[in-house]
Design an enzyme around this catalytic site. Sequence first.
Site, PDB file in Angstrom:
ATOM      1  N   HIS A 253      39.712  36.224  40.839  1.00 34.80           N
ATOM      2  CA  HIS A 253      38.846  36.357  42.016  1.00 34.80           C
ATOM      3  C   HIS A 253      38.398  34.985  42.530  1.00 34.80           C
ATOM      4  O   HIS A 253      37.758  34.217  41.814  1.00 34.80           O
ATOM      5  CB  HIS A 253      37.632  37.197  41.610  1.00 34.80           C
ATOM      6  CG  HIS A 253      36.635  37.451  42.696  1.00 34.80           C
ATOM      7  ND1 HIS A 253      36.398  38.702  43.212  1.00 34.80           N
ATOM      8  CD2 HIS A 253      35.787  36.623  43.350  1.00 34.80           C
ATOM      9  CE1 HIS A 253      35.450  38.635  44.129  1.00 34.80           C
ATOM     10  NE2 HIS A 253      35.061  37.362  44.231  1.00 34.80           N
TER      11      HIS A 253
ATOM     12  N   ASP B 149      42.004  38.174  45.585  1.00 32.59           N
ATOM     13  CA  ASP B 149      42.355  38.400  44.185  1.00 32.59           C
ATOM     14  C   ASP B 149      43.814  38.001  44.029  1.00 32.59           C
ATOM     15  O   ASP B 149      44.689  38.553  44.728  1.00 32.59           O
ATOM     16  CB  ASP B 149      42.160  39.868  43.803  1.00 32.59           C
ATOM     17  CG  ASP B 149      40.694  40.279  43.814  1.00 32.59           C
ATOM     18  OD1 ASP B 149      39.827  39.403  43.594  1.00 32.59           O
ATOM     19  OD2 ASP B 149      40.411  41.465  44.057  1.00 32.59           O
TER      20      ASP B 149
ATOM     21  N   GLU C 103      35.923  37.119  36.570  1.00 30.52           N
ATOM     22  CA  GLU C 103      37.254  37.649  36.901  1.00 30.52           C
ATOM     23  C   GLU C 103      38.204  36.480  37.158  1.00 30.52           C
ATOM     24  O   GLU C 103      38.056  35.769  38.154  1.00 30.52           O
ATOM     25  CB  GLU C 103      37.180  38.543  38.140  1.00 30.52           C
ATOM     26  CG  GLU C 103      36.300  39.775  37.959  1.00 30.52           C
ATOM     27  CD  GLU C 103      36.125  40.599  39.237  1.00 30.52           C
ATOM     28  OE1 GLU C 103      35.609  41.715  39.129  1.00 30.52           O
ATOM     29  OE2 GLU C 103      36.509  40.101  40.325  1.00 30.52           O
TER      30      GLU C 103
ATOM     31  N   HIS D 280      34.622  40.295  49.247  1.00 28.79           N
ATOM     32  CA  HIS D 280      35.890  40.594  49.926  1.00 28.79           C
ATOM     33  C   HIS D 280      35.651  41.055  51.366  1.00 28.79           C
ATOM     34  O   HIS D 280      36.480  40.819  52.245  1.00 28.79           O
ATOM     35  CB  HIS D 280      36.645  41.686  49.174  1.00 28.79           C
ATOM     36  CG  HIS D 280      37.359  41.204  47.950  1.00 28.79           C
ATOM     37  ND1 HIS D 280      38.611  40.633  47.998  1.00 28.79           N
ATOM     38  CD2 HIS D 280      36.994  41.224  46.650  1.00 28.79           C
ATOM     39  CE1 HIS D 280      39.001  40.327  46.779  1.00 28.79           C
ATOM     40  NE2 HIS D 280      38.026  40.673  45.929  1.00 28.79           N
TER      41      HIS D 280
END
Length: 233
Positions: free
Chosen positions: A212, A139, A209, A132
């Site tokens: 993500h 996300d 995830e 990030h």
Amino acid sequence: MAAAVLSPSWAPAAFAGDLPAGFVRLAEVDASIRQDIRYAGSLNFLGRPAKGYEAPVCILTEPAADALAAAQRKLAGKGLTLVVFDCYRPAAATADFIAWSGLGETEDPRWHPRVKRRDLIAEGYIGARSSHSRGSTVDVAIAPLEAQPAPSPSCGAGDARTLDFGTGFDCFDKASETAHSPLTDGVRANRQKLVETMKAAGFRNYSREWWHFTLSKEPYPEQLFDFPVTGGG
């Protein structure tokens, strides 16, 4: 505004306006994408705003913002919208996460039902470096344009307006793995829809995830940034 780029050379960031050159606020590219920036508030595993988040605003590199807008255009024609939970993340916030994980023994099954807080780093749920902070990771979930009730997840932060993805955002558990089994048919289809939508726009999913995604051709693959998330204006 003073800021730094965390990289092997620790070079300072070149700013254009109040953001580093090459970065934009997502709303300036596509204001229709719904923003629910969790680390700017208290609905997250910290229970408070993360360091470096001064406003609930999505900031991304220009290519990532443009790619996300392309995904949004395709979804809008189907009566759907993207919802972003986190975008660019200051390196200071990642350091905040690491410090939090080592403080106390308080456990919260809402966020990590099977992994102890002190083990979140060792188990890979919190990393020392975050993609990030390179500015091209987001996300994200999908929601109907017309809000509809959704199940409240037992793990992670839910959004009553999104499709059902089985867990909420930031559920530190195997159930958050994109291809986790078992899943209901509806949850599996929703995760697949998200992955396919983002892949078509040039993003790759992180398999642990479902929410993500990182731009495959990100402009700063080796640099970590640490300027604050602000609203501008």
